[in-house]
Design a protein around this motif. Structure first.
Motif, PDB file in Angstrom:
ATOM      1  N   SER A  37     -55.862 -46.707  31.324  1.00  0.00           N
ATOM      2  CA  SER A  37     -55.130 -47.957  31.334  1.00  0.00           C
ATOM      3  C   SER A  37     -55.969 -49.116  31.859  1.00  0.00           C
ATOM      4  O   SER A  37     -55.605 -50.273  31.691  1.00  0.00           O
ATOM      5  N   ASP A  38     -57.088 -48.794  32.526  1.00  0.00           N
ATOM      6  CA  ASP A  38     -57.953 -49.841  33.063  1.00  0.00           C
ATOM      7  C   ASP A  38     -58.974 -50.347  32.052  1.00  0.00           C
ATOM      8  O   ASP A  38     -59.703 -51.282  32.322  1.00  0.00           O
ATOM      9  N   ILE A  39     -59.036 -49.711  30.893  1.00  0.00           N
ATOM     10  CA  ILE A  39     -60.055 -50.092  29.906  1.00  0.00           C
ATOM     11  C   ILE A  39     -59.595 -51.334  29.166  1.00  0.00           C
ATOM     12  O   ILE A  39     -58.593 -51.315  28.473  1.00  0.00           O
ATOM     13  N   ALA A  40     -60.332 -52.412  29.310  1.00  0.00           N
ATOM     14  CA  ALA A  40     -60.005 -53.629  28.565  1.00  0.00           C
ATOM     15  C   ALA A  40     -60.530 -53.490  27.143  1.00  0.00           C
ATOM     16  O   ALA A  40     -61.694 -53.176  26.951  1.00  0.00           O
ATOM     17  N   PRO A  41     -59.696 -53.740  26.132  1.00  0.00           N
ATOM     18  CA  PRO A  41     -60.138 -53.562  24.750  1.00  0.00           C
ATOM     19  C   PRO A  41     -61.406 -54.328  24.412  1.00  0.00           C
ATOM     20  O   PRO A  41     -62.264 -53.836  23.702  1.00  0.00           O
ATOM     21  N   ASP A  42     -61.541 -55.558  24.941  1.00  0.00           N
ATOM     22  CA  ASP A  42     -62.735 -56.341  24.632  1.00  0.00           C
ATOM     23  C   ASP A  42     -63.996 -55.691  25.194  1.00  0.00           C
ATOM     24  O   ASP A  42     -65.093 -55.906  24.698  1.00  0.00           O
ATOM     25  N   ASN A  43     -63.859 -54.931  26.276  1.00  0.00           N
ATOM     26  CA  ASN A  43     -65.026 -54.301  26.882  1.00  0.00           C
ATOM     27  C   ASN A  43     -65.514 -53.102  26.082  1.00  0.00           C
ATOM     28  O   ASN A  43     -66.651 -52.683  26.220  1.00  0.00           O
ATOM     29  N   ILE A  44     -64.638 -52.550  25.266  1.00  0.00           N
ATOM     30  CA  ILE A  44     -65.034 -51.373  24.496  1.00  0.00           C
ATOM     31  C   ILE A  44     -66.214 -51.699  23.589  1.00  0.00           C
ATOM     32  O   ILE A  44     -67.111 -50.906  23.402  1.00  0.00           O
ATOM     33  N   ALA A  45     -66.217 -52.892  23.057  1.00  0.00           N
ATOM     34  CA  ALA A  45     -67.291 -53.272  22.147  1.00  0.00           C
ATOM     35  C   ALA A  45     -68.647 -53.274  22.831  1.00  0.00           C
ATOM     36  O   ALA A  45     -69.673 -53.065  22.200  1.00  0.00           O
ATOM     37  N   GLU A  46     -68.652 -53.537  24.129  1.00  0.00           N
ATOM     38  CA  GLU A  46     -69.914 -53.570  24.853  1.00  0.00           C
ATOM     39  C   GLU A  46     -70.493 -52.170  25.023  1.00  0.00           C
ATOM     40  O   GLU A  46     -71.698 -51.974  24.933  1.00  0.00           O
ATOM     41  N   GLY A  47     -69.647 -51.210  25.243  1.00  0.00           N
ATOM     42  CA  GLY A  47     -70.121 -49.840  25.408  1.00  0.00           C
ATOM     43  C   GLY A  47     -70.551 -49.557  26.834  1.00  0.00           C
ATOM     44  O   GLY A  47     -71.274 -50.313  27.457  1.00  0.00           O
ATOM     45  N   PHE A  48     -70.077 -48.440  27.385  1.00  0.00           N
ATOM     46  CA  PHE A  48     -70.423 -48.081  28.747  1.00  0.00           C
ATOM     47  C   PHE A  48     -71.120 -46.738  28.834  1.00  0.00           C
ATOM     48  O   PHE A  48     -71.819 -46.460  29.784  1.00  0.00           O
ATOM     49  N   PHE A  49     -70.898 -45.903  27.871  1.00  0.00           N
ATOM     50  CA  PHE A  49     -71.335 -44.529  28.042  1.00  0.00           C
ATOM     51  C   PHE A  49     -71.876 -43.977  26.739  1.00  0.00           C
ATOM     52  O   PHE A  49     -71.289 -44.159  25.680  1.00  0.00           O
ATOM     53  N   CYS A  50     -73.009 -43.317  26.812  1.00  0.00           N
ATOM     54  CA  CYS A  50     -73.626 -42.735  25.621  1.00  0.00           C
ATOM     55  C   CYS A  50     -73.761 -41.238  25.817  1.00  0.00           C
ATOM     56  O   CYS A  50     -74.318 -40.779  26.812  1.00  0.00           O
ATOM     57  N   ALA A  51     -73.210 -40.478  24.894  1.00  0.00           N
ATOM     58  CA  ALA A  51     -73.367 -39.025  24.939  1.00  0.00           C
ATOM     59  C   ALA A  51     -74.333 -38.619  23.840  1.00  0.00           C
ATOM     60  O   ALA A  51     -74.022 -38.711  22.663  1.00  0.00           O
ATOM     61  N   CYS A  63     -71.107 -33.346  28.303  1.00  0.00           N
ATOM     62  CA  CYS A  63     -71.891 -34.285  27.507  1.00  0.00           C
ATOM     63  C   CYS A  63     -73.108 -34.727  28.313  1.00  0.00           C
ATOM     64  O   CYS A  63     -73.054 -34.864  29.539  1.00  0.00           O
ATOM     65  N   ALA A  64     -74.206 -34.912  27.598  1.00  0.00           N
ATOM     66  CA  ALA A  64     -75.446 -35.371  28.225  1.00  0.00           C
ATOM     67  C   ALA A  64     -75.635 -36.846  27.931  1.00  0.00           C
ATOM     68  O   ALA A  64     -75.552 -37.267  26.771  1.00  0.00           O
ATOM     69  N   SER A  65     -75.878 -37.629  28.966  1.00  0.00           N
ATOM     70  CA  SER A  65     -76.139 -39.048  28.802  1.00  0.00           C
ATOM     71  C   SER A  65     -77.557 -39.339  29.289  1.00  0.00           C
ATOM     72  O   SER A  65     -78.333 -38.418  29.554  1.00  0.00           O
ATOM     73  N   PHE A  66     -77.880 -40.613  29.430  1.00  0.00           N
ATOM     74  CA  PHE A  66     -79.248 -40.971  29.797  1.00  0.00           C
ATOM     75  C   PHE A  66     -79.579 -40.615  31.240  1.00  0.00           C
ATOM     76  O   PHE A  66     -80.737 -40.488  31.596  1.00  0.00           O
ATOM     77  N   ILE A  79     -64.321 -38.775  32.769  1.00  0.00           N
ATOM     78  CA  ILE A  79     -65.545 -37.994  32.869  1.00  0.00           C
ATOM     79  C   ILE A  79     -65.999 -37.938  34.316  1.00  0.00           C
ATOM     80  O   ILE A  79     -65.803 -38.886  35.091  1.00  0.00           O
ATOM     81  N   THR A  80     -66.586 -36.825  34.673  1.00  0.00           N
ATOM     82  CA  THR A  80     -67.056 -36.616  36.046  1.00  0.00           C
ATOM     83  C   THR A  80     -68.487 -36.119  36.005  1.00  0.00           C
ATOM     84  O   THR A  80     -68.787 -35.170  35.275  1.00  0.00           O
ATOM     85  N   PRO A  81     -69.398 -36.749  36.739  1.00  0.00           N
ATOM     86  CA  PRO A  81     -70.785 -36.274  36.732  1.00  0.00           C
ATOM     87  C   PRO A  81     -70.897 -34.924  37.430  1.00  0.00           C
ATOM     88  O   PRO A  81     -70.300 -34.705  38.490  1.00  0.00           O
ATOM     89  N   VAL A  82     -71.654 -34.020  36.821  1.00  0.00           N
ATOM     90  CA  VAL A  82     -71.882 -32.710  37.441  1.00  0.00           C
ATOM     91  C   VAL A  82     -73.361 -32.449  37.691  1.00  0.00           C
ATOM     92  O   VAL A  82     -73.713 -31.538  38.438  1.00  0.00           O
ATOM     93  N   TYR A  83     -74.230 -33.259  37.067  1.00  0.00           N
ATOM     94  CA  TYR A  83     -75.665 -33.054  37.293  1.00  0.00           C
ATOM     95  C   TYR A  83     -76.390 -34.345  36.937  1.00  0.00           C
ATOM     96  O   TYR A  83     -76.196 -34.918  35.860  1.00  0.00           O
ATOM     97  N   TYR A  84     -77.233 -34.844  37.856  1.00  0.00           N
ATOM     98  CA  TYR A  84     -78.045 -36.023  37.590  1.00  0.00           C
ATOM     99  C   TYR A  84     -79.492 -35.595  37.361  1.00  0.00           C
ATOM    100  O   TYR A  84     -80.024 -34.769  38.110  1.00  0.00           O
ATOM    101  N   PHE A  85     -80.128 -36.175  36.350  1.00  0.00           N
ATOM    102  CA  PHE A  85     -81.530 -35.864  36.088  1.00  0.00           C
ATOM    103  C   PHE A  85     -82.402 -36.487  37.177  1.00  0.00           C
ATOM    104  O   PHE A  85     -82.189 -37.633  37.590  1.00  0.00           O
ATOM    105  N   SER A  86     -83.397 -35.723  37.611  1.00  0.00           N
ATOM    106  CA  SER A  86     -84.342 -36.238  38.599  1.00  0.00           C
ATOM    107  C   SER A  86     -85.360 -37.134  37.897  1.00  0.00           C
ATOM    108  O   SER A  86     -85.512 -37.074  36.675  1.00  0.00           O
ATOM    109  N   PRO A  87     -86.086 -37.972  38.672  1.00  0.00           N
ATOM    110  CA  PRO A  87     -87.062 -38.872  38.046  1.00  0.00           C
ATOM    111  C   PRO A  87     -88.133 -38.138  37.254  1.00  0.00           C
ATOM    112  O   PRO A  87     -88.684 -38.703  36.292  1.00  0.00           O
TER     113      PRO A  87
END
Length: 731
Positions: A37-51, A63-66, A79-87
């Motif tokens: 319910s917090d997602i503003a429709p106009d913000n969807i076009a910008e994109g927040f998450f890439c799988a 899902c794996a993101s950047f 979505i909930t992070p379960v593993y962050y990639f190290s540098p």
């Protein structure tokens, strides 16, 4: 009436991301803590998450993101992070499940990792041999080189595009050794997926090239393939163009076509189940069917989910339509349907009627072009009369030939919703200014098509050298011109109620004139040459065009603007009837629908939502002029523009003064003809259109050319066959 929701596809992103659409079936998945319910429709076009990739493990979707790996909630999309990639860790192109663990592969290095989703460091397992993968950098940046990964036993399968555009292979690696095995290669292979019985499901796409569209897919097929024997059998034919984003759920295949999600079982008809409205199909690089939802992500930098409907609870009215205008949206607001899904109509009317007859048609309502023998279809009993007095009354009030396409035996079976020109040579477009430029007047203009072809031929041979800045006619495609000449005879025969005789003297004369005209146009450089140099093409486009052989203007309304363009109809010969080829679109109801009441209500709402332009074209006898609400503003803007030009002229350069003077002259014409701008649809528009539609012939009556007929026509114009051979081929 309560308001209904509507889902439909539009290539305009801004219109897609409306609140109604975003809050219903398709929503972006954002980092934990951001509720739907917090997602503003106009913000969807910008994109927040890439799988980049999706995988299912122990009943959960990952899902794996950047920056890491996330788990997706099937309940609310969080979505909930379960593993962050190290540098020092390489981002995986794909993730997959192997030996009960979540693994990932970076195709640049072949490094394969196992990820501990409890948060412990990842473990480097092995380096796969990935030297055969296409390393095209541009492709890698914008579309990950591997997609549709899965593991069967000890083998990893993943598909990649080769260096040849549109050619794909499915690579295989033995995970325990890291060795790459021979890839799976089949003609037009697009990707491979696992099938529950241990075989592979291979998707193949045919690719054809069009000079104006580039490479386009035409048909897609799915095969079941047994690796041990090499045997394959067809699974099913897929629906539509540009299919992508494949995912398996048991024995069901889900995929994206345009923006429609299709469900396909073996030997079945594709069933449209929902829409993805935040992702272009060609941008999809990862997909999964999981927990009652279809998940897809890609270059749009969005992961989105669409709910897959329960087969036992079909409360949705489904409309198959090639047209995605706002009339669907307006109609949806007037209906009592619980929900309305509008998706692309993939088949012609004959295929659709066949599907209705055998019970495989999946839509409740169809909006489709009447490009077949409607009288025969309606006489066969394939459709039922419209059970609505208001719909029947409207259909029976439509002008001919529109009315006859939706009626049979005095009953209405289909609702005409639009009529427009099919395109032909039955009109001549010109302007007085261009006539004056070459020393001609309206009295010099030919008044039938035969004379027009002779006039253009003579101009090219005699007058063109004296007027190098003017082309008599621009031909953008030779074949279109050739077919137009032949169609002119066929439509004229249809208008006269006669069968065409391709051996007659009239057709011989027309073909000779058409051939001579095209030869003269080619010699004078008036035929578009795609292979010409850039400077030659620029010179071609800079030429004025004296005439345009088209009948489109007979169907144009003023729209509240003044145009200096004039138009006269061109019958085939002196004394012949004028003729205007038209295309009509029909809305009809699947007689097998379980929602007849809602379907009729929707059809009535669609009729109520149609604009004045459409209604005028369908029922010109009862049409009234429509005033231009922006008339005063348009005139004021024109007057202000003239004042601005007058202010610039004293200090403008000589070149700019010429351009400003031309612009001022054009605007003065608007003011001199301001009465033409008072109406969107004027009484003269209605009169001209009424004349045209009274002489119209539906393309469904004439049909289309077969490939061998087109070939014969082209060969005749090129001088390769005689007229007698052409006539035999057409007759």
């Amino acid at each position: 009436m309560k308001s209904a929701s509507v889902l439909f596809y539009s290539r305009t992103l801004k219109s897609v991301f409306s609140a109604a659409l975003a809050l219903l079936l398709c929503f972006a998945l954002l980092p934990a803590g951001v509720a739907d319910s917090d997602i503003a429709p106009d913000n969807i076009a910008e994109g927040f998450f890439c799988a980049n990739s999706l995988a299912v493990l122990d009943g959960k979707l990952y899902c794996a993101s950047f920056d890491g790996i996330y788990v997706v909630s099937a309940d609310n999309g969080e979505i909930t992070p379960v593993y962050y990639f190290s540098p020092d860790e390489l981002q995986p192109d794909v993730i997959f499940v192997w030996r009960g663990a979540l693994c990932g592969l970076n195709s640049n290095t072949g490094a394969m990792y196992r990820y501990d989703i409890s948060g412990a460091p990842s473990e480097m397992l092995i380096e796969l041999n990935t030297t055969s993968i296409n390393r095209d950098e541009g492709y890698f940046l914008y579309s990950e080189p591997l997609f549709a990964p899965f593991v069967c036993g000890d083998l990893l399968y993943a598909t990649t595009q080769t260096e040849d555009y549109g050619v794909f292979v499915t690579h295989r690696w033995q995970l325990s050794t890291g060795q790459e095995l021979s890839p799976i290669s089949m003609e037009n292979l697009y990707c491979a997926l696992p099938y529950p019985d241990g075989r592979l499901l291979l998707v193949c796409r045919d690719i054809v090239s069009y000079y104006d569209l580039g490479d386009r897919q035409t048909t897609a097929y799915a095969y079941l393939y047994d690796e041990s024997t090499g045997a394959s059998e067809q699974f099913a034919t897929l629906s539509g163009f540009e299919v992508s984003a494949f995912a398996m759920d048991g024995e069901k295949l889900y995929y994206l076509c345009d923006s429609t999600i299709y469900e396909l079982s073996r030997d079945s008809f594709p069933r449209a189940v929902n829409y993805v409205t935040v992702l272009y199909p060609d941008a999809a690089t990862a997909a999964a069917a999981f927990g009652g939802g279809y998940y897809v992500s890609g270059r749009t930098r969005l992961l989105c989910r669409s709910i897959l409907p329960d087969a036992e609870m079909n409360t949705t009215l489904r409309v198959a339509s090639f047209n995605f205008g706002d009339t669907h949206t307006k109609a949806a607001a007037l209906t009592d349907a619980v929900e309305l899904i509008v998706y692309p109509q993939q088949y012609g009317i004959e295929e659709t009627i066949a599907a209705i007859r055998d019970g495989s048609a999946d839509a409740d309502v169809y909006l489709i072009t009447a490009d077949a023998d409607m009288a025969g279809i309606l006489a066969s009993g394939a459709l039922e009369p419209l059970g609505s007095e208001s719909l029947s009354d409207f259909v029976l009030s439509c002008a001919e030939p529109i009315r006859s396409l939706g009626t049979y035996g005095g009953k209405a079976y289909a609702l005409p919703v639009s009529v427009y020109p099919s395109g032909g040579m039955f009109g001549l477009r010109y302007t007085d200014e261009e006539l004056e430029l070459v020393g001609l007047s309206e009295s010099d203009i030919p008044t039938n098509l035969m004379d027009a072809l002779d006039f253009i031929t003579a101009w090219c041979e005699e007058s063109a050298p004296d007027h190098p800045e003017v082309f008599a006619l621009k031909v953008y495609d030779k074949t279109t011109f050739m077919l137009g000449v032949v169609e002119a005879y066929i439509y004229s025969c249809a208008a006269a109620g006669e069968a065409p005789d391709f051996h007659c003297d009239a057709f011989r004369s027309l073909m000779e004139k058409g051939k001579n005209c095209l030869t003269a146009l080619t010699a004078a450089g008036m035929v578009y040459q795609e292979s010409a140099s850039q400077s030659a093409l620029e010179d071609y486009w800079s030429k004025l065009e004296l005439f345009d052989l088209t009948d489109y203007d007979a169907f144009e309304f003023s729209g509240g603007y003044y145009s200096p363009t004039k138009y006269i109809p061109l019958p085939l010969t002196t004394g012949a009837k004028p003729v205007f080829p038209v295309t009509v679109d029909l809305l009809f109801i699947n007689p097998n629908t379980a929602h007849m009441k809602e379907a009729l209500e929707y059809a009535e709402a669609y009729l109520s939502a149609m604009d004045e332009d459409s209604l005028t074209r369908l029922t010109p006898d009862t049409a009234k002029p429509v005033l231009n609400p922006d008339y005063d503003e348009y005139i004021a803007e024109t007057e202000n523009a003239i004042a601005d030009i007058d202010a610039q002229l004293p200090t403008a350069s000589a070149r700019d003064r010429r351009e400003l003077a031309e612009r001022r002259k054009t605007m003065e014409r608007v003011l001199d003809n301001r009465e033409a701008c008072q109406y969107l649809i004027s009484s003269s528009d209605i009169a001209s259109y009424s004349f045209a539609i009274s002489h119209a012939v539906s393309e469904s009556v004439v049909g289309s050319f077969e490939m061998d007929e087109i070939s014969a026509i082209e060969r005749y114009f090129m001088g390769a066959i005689t007229f007698e051979s052409l006539a035999d081929a057409l007759q």
